[in-house]
Design a protein around this motif. Structure first.
Motif, PDB file in Angstrom:
ATOM      1  N   VAL A 104       3.255   6.918  -9.170  1.00  0.00           N
ATOM      2  CA  VAL A 104       4.354   6.346  -9.943  1.00  0.00           C
ATOM      3  C   VAL A 104       5.519   6.054  -9.011  1.00  0.00           C
ATOM      4  N   LEU A 105       6.139   4.899  -9.196  1.00  0.00           N
ATOM      5  CA  LEU A 105       7.324   4.549  -8.407  1.00  0.00           C
ATOM      6  C   LEU A 105       8.549   5.158  -9.082  1.00  0.00           C
ATOM      7  N   ALA A 106       9.149   6.131  -8.442  1.00  0.00           N
ATOM      8  CA  ALA A 106      10.329   6.818  -8.972  1.00  0.00           C
ATOM      9  C   ALA A 106      11.317   7.045  -7.837  1.00  0.00           C
ATOM     10  N   ASP A 107      12.574   6.694  -8.083  1.00  0.00           N
ATOM     11  CA  ASP A 107      13.616   6.813  -7.050  1.00  0.00           C
ATOM     12  C   ASP A 107      13.224   6.067  -5.780  1.00  0.00           C
ATOM     13  N   HIS A 108      12.596   4.889  -5.976  1.00  0.00           N
ATOM     14  CA  HIS A 108      12.224   4.004  -4.872  1.00  0.00           C
ATOM     15  C   HIS A 108      11.138   4.592  -3.973  1.00  0.00           C
ATOM     16  N   LYS A 109      10.406   5.582  -4.480  1.00  0.00           N
ATOM     17  CA  LYS A 109       9.312   6.183  -3.724  1.00  0.00           C
ATOM     18  C   LYS A 109       8.082   6.298  -4.613  1.00  0.00           C
ATOM     19  N   TRP A 110       6.906   6.104  -4.002  1.00  0.00           N
ATOM     20  CA  TRP A 110       5.666   6.337  -4.722  1.00  0.00           C
ATOM     21  C   TRP A 110       5.361   7.832  -4.719  1.00  0.00           C
ATOM     22  N   ARG A 111       5.094   8.366  -5.911  1.00  0.00           N
ATOM     23  CA  ARG A 111       4.849   9.797  -6.057  1.00  0.00           C
ATOM     24  C   ARG A 111       3.566  10.018  -6.856  1.00  0.00           C
ATOM     25  N   ALA A 112       2.811  11.025  -6.466  1.00  0.00           N
ATOM     26  CA  ALA A 112       1.535  11.313  -7.114  1.00  0.00           C
ATOM     27  C   ALA A 112       1.744  12.122  -8.389  1.00  0.00           C
ATOM     28  N   VAL A 113       0.908  11.834  -9.398  1.00  0.00           N
ATOM     29  CA  VAL A 113       0.893  12.623 -10.631  1.00  0.00           C
ATOM     30  C   VAL A 113      -0.316  13.542 -10.568  1.00  0.00           C
ATOM     31  N   LYS A 114      -0.062  14.814 -10.375  1.00  0.00           N
ATOM     32  CA  LYS A 114      -1.145  15.788 -10.211  1.00  0.00           C
ATOM     33  C   LYS A 114      -1.897  15.983 -11.530  1.00  0.00           C
ATOM     34  N   PRO A 115      -3.226  15.856 -11.519  1.00  0.00           N
ATOM     35  CA  PRO A 115      -3.983  16.074 -12.760  1.00  0.00           C
ATOM     36  C   PRO A 115      -3.869  17.513 -13.248  1.00  0.00           C
ATOM     37  N   ARG A 151       0.845  -1.197   0.000  1.00  0.00           N
ATOM     38  CA  ARG A 151       0.000   0.000   0.000  1.00  0.00           C
ATOM     39  C   ARG A 151       0.877   1.242   0.000  1.00  0.00           C
ATOM     40  N   PRO A 152       0.929   1.978  -1.106  1.00  0.00           N
ATOM     41  CA  PRO A 152       1.769   3.172  -1.155  1.00  0.00           C
ATOM     42  C   PRO A 152       1.302   4.223  -0.144  1.00  0.00           C
ATOM     43  N   ASP A 153       2.270   4.845   0.508  1.00  0.00           N
ATOM     44  CA  ASP A 153       1.988   5.967   1.407  1.00  0.00           C
ATOM     45  C   ASP A 153       2.542   7.212   0.735  1.00  0.00           C
ATOM     46  N   CYS A 154       1.771   7.713  -0.220  1.00  0.00           N
ATOM     47  CA  CYS A 154       2.284   8.741  -1.127  1.00  0.00           C
ATOM     48  C   CYS A 154       2.107  10.141  -0.542  1.00  0.00           C
ATOM     49  N   LEU A 155       3.211  10.836  -0.373  1.00  0.00           N
ATOM     50  CA  LEU A 155       3.177  12.207   0.139  1.00  0.00           C
ATOM     51  C   LEU A 155       3.784  13.195  -0.851  1.00  0.00           C
ATOM     52  N   GLU A 156       4.669  12.716  -1.711  1.00  0.00           N
ATOM     53  CA  GLU A 156       5.378  13.594  -2.632  1.00  0.00           C
ATOM     54  C   GLU A 156       4.743  13.572  -4.016  1.00  0.00           C
ATOM     55  N   GLU A 157       4.969  14.642  -4.763  1.00  0.00           N
ATOM     56  CA  GLU A 157       4.436  14.756  -6.112  1.00  0.00           C
ATOM     57  C   GLU A 157       5.540  14.480  -7.121  1.00  0.00           C
ATOM     58  N   LEU A 158       5.204  13.729  -8.167  1.00  0.00           N
ATOM     59  CA  LEU A 158       6.163  13.449  -9.225  1.00  0.00           C
ATOM     60  C   LEU A 158       6.344  14.688 -10.099  1.00  0.00           C
TER      61      LEU A 158
END
Length: 296
Positions: A264-275, A50-57
């Motif tokens: 999206v998984l980037a740099d070993h972190k899940w990051r949100a893609v803002k619409p 379960r991703p705990d996404c806090l950062e934005e891609l």
């Protein structure tokens, strides 16, 4: 939060006739699930998944206006932005892509109407094994655990196949009343396929090969178009709408609503893609990566 299974939520709806119950196969009915206090175990995902996404891609937004108008300097700038994105995570967004935003709105509105149809109506267009066409609920026809909390309607769009195939599919499966919806998706999927070929041209420029290189390779390939709906969930933190995965195809063009949720998984972190309003998210898939490796 603890959750227990409840058998009533994953059996064929009592509203379906014996002929339509698919011989006891489990069926996802979100209208029933939303009224239950507990989430069935089949929908639970391990905490590690379960991703705990806090950062934005930092997915760049590429303006395609100059490229589509044939401006070489604009094409070069767009190709360079795309090249940088593909060297890091493979995601970018495009605006001024030439598709009328009103067509996006029609596609979204009609998707909502389709997903709100009674379950027995949606099962008239249930996807059959080995095909790209039709409806599925939580992929419960082929999975038994870690089910995605979603409904999906897919079309194997191919403009070298039968003329008006999407329109004919809706009319033959659901009746004449659905012809107008079929025309919306016929136009929408056709526009998306043509745009995908244009983006392949930009990818070729970004790689320093002939502009038509990838367009010629992919132009006769089959395109799969998919509408996803994520019904409300009473305990959203313990389920996933779509689990972690790679896109196996060449290129994905995604129209997000403004709710968001793509990660999206980037740099070993899940990051949100803002619409972005009227933008499309582009993802380079595994097939395209394979083609590049073969032809290098």
């Amino acid at each position: 939060m603890a959750s227990s299974a409840t058998s009533v939520l994953l059996h064929p709806s009592s509203a379906l006739s014996k002929d339509n119950d698919r011989h006891g196969r489990v069926i996802f009915d979100p209208s029933l699930l939303q009224n239950e206090a507990n989430i069935p175990k089949a929908f639970l995902w391990p905490t590690s998944e379960r991703p705990d996404c806090l950062e934005e891609l930092e997915a760049p937004v590429v303006d395609l206006k100059g490229f589509l108008q044939g401006d070489e300097s604009s094409t070069g700038r767009a190709a360079e932005i795309i090249r940088e994105a593909c060297l890091t995570h493979g995601f970018f967004q495009v605006i001024n892509h030439g598709i009328d935003p009103s067509l996006f709105r029609e596609a979204m509105t009609n998707a909502d109407q389709l997903f709100h149809l009674p379950l027995e109506t949606k099962l008239k267009i249930e996807r059959q094994p080995g095909t790209f066409w039709g409806y599925t609920g939580a992929h419960a026809d082929r999975l038994s655990s870690m089910l995605p909390w979603k409904e999906t309607l897919s079309f194997g769009y191919d403009d070298v196949g039968s003329k008006n195939g999407v329109v004919n599919y809706f009319v033959s499966s659901l009746g004449k009343d659905f012809e107008s919806i079929g025309w919306v998706y016929e136009r929408y999927f056709g526009a998306m396929k043509e745009l995908s070929l244009k983006i392949l041209e930009l990818l070729a420029v970004s790689l320093g090969v002939d502009r038509e290189y990838f367009r010629e390779y992919f132009k006769d390939g089959e395109s799969v178009s998919r509408c996803n709906s994520y019904p409300p969930c009473q305990v959203p933190e313990i389920v996933l709408g779509t689990g972690p995965h790679n896109d196996p195809n060449g290129l994905t063009l995604l129209l997000q609503d403004q709710v968001g949720g793509l990660e999206v998984l980037a740099d070993h972190k899940w990051r949100a893609v803002k619409p972005q309003p009227d933008a499309l998210v582009i993802n380079v898939g595994d097939t395209f990566m394979y083609v590049i490796n073969v032809f290098e």
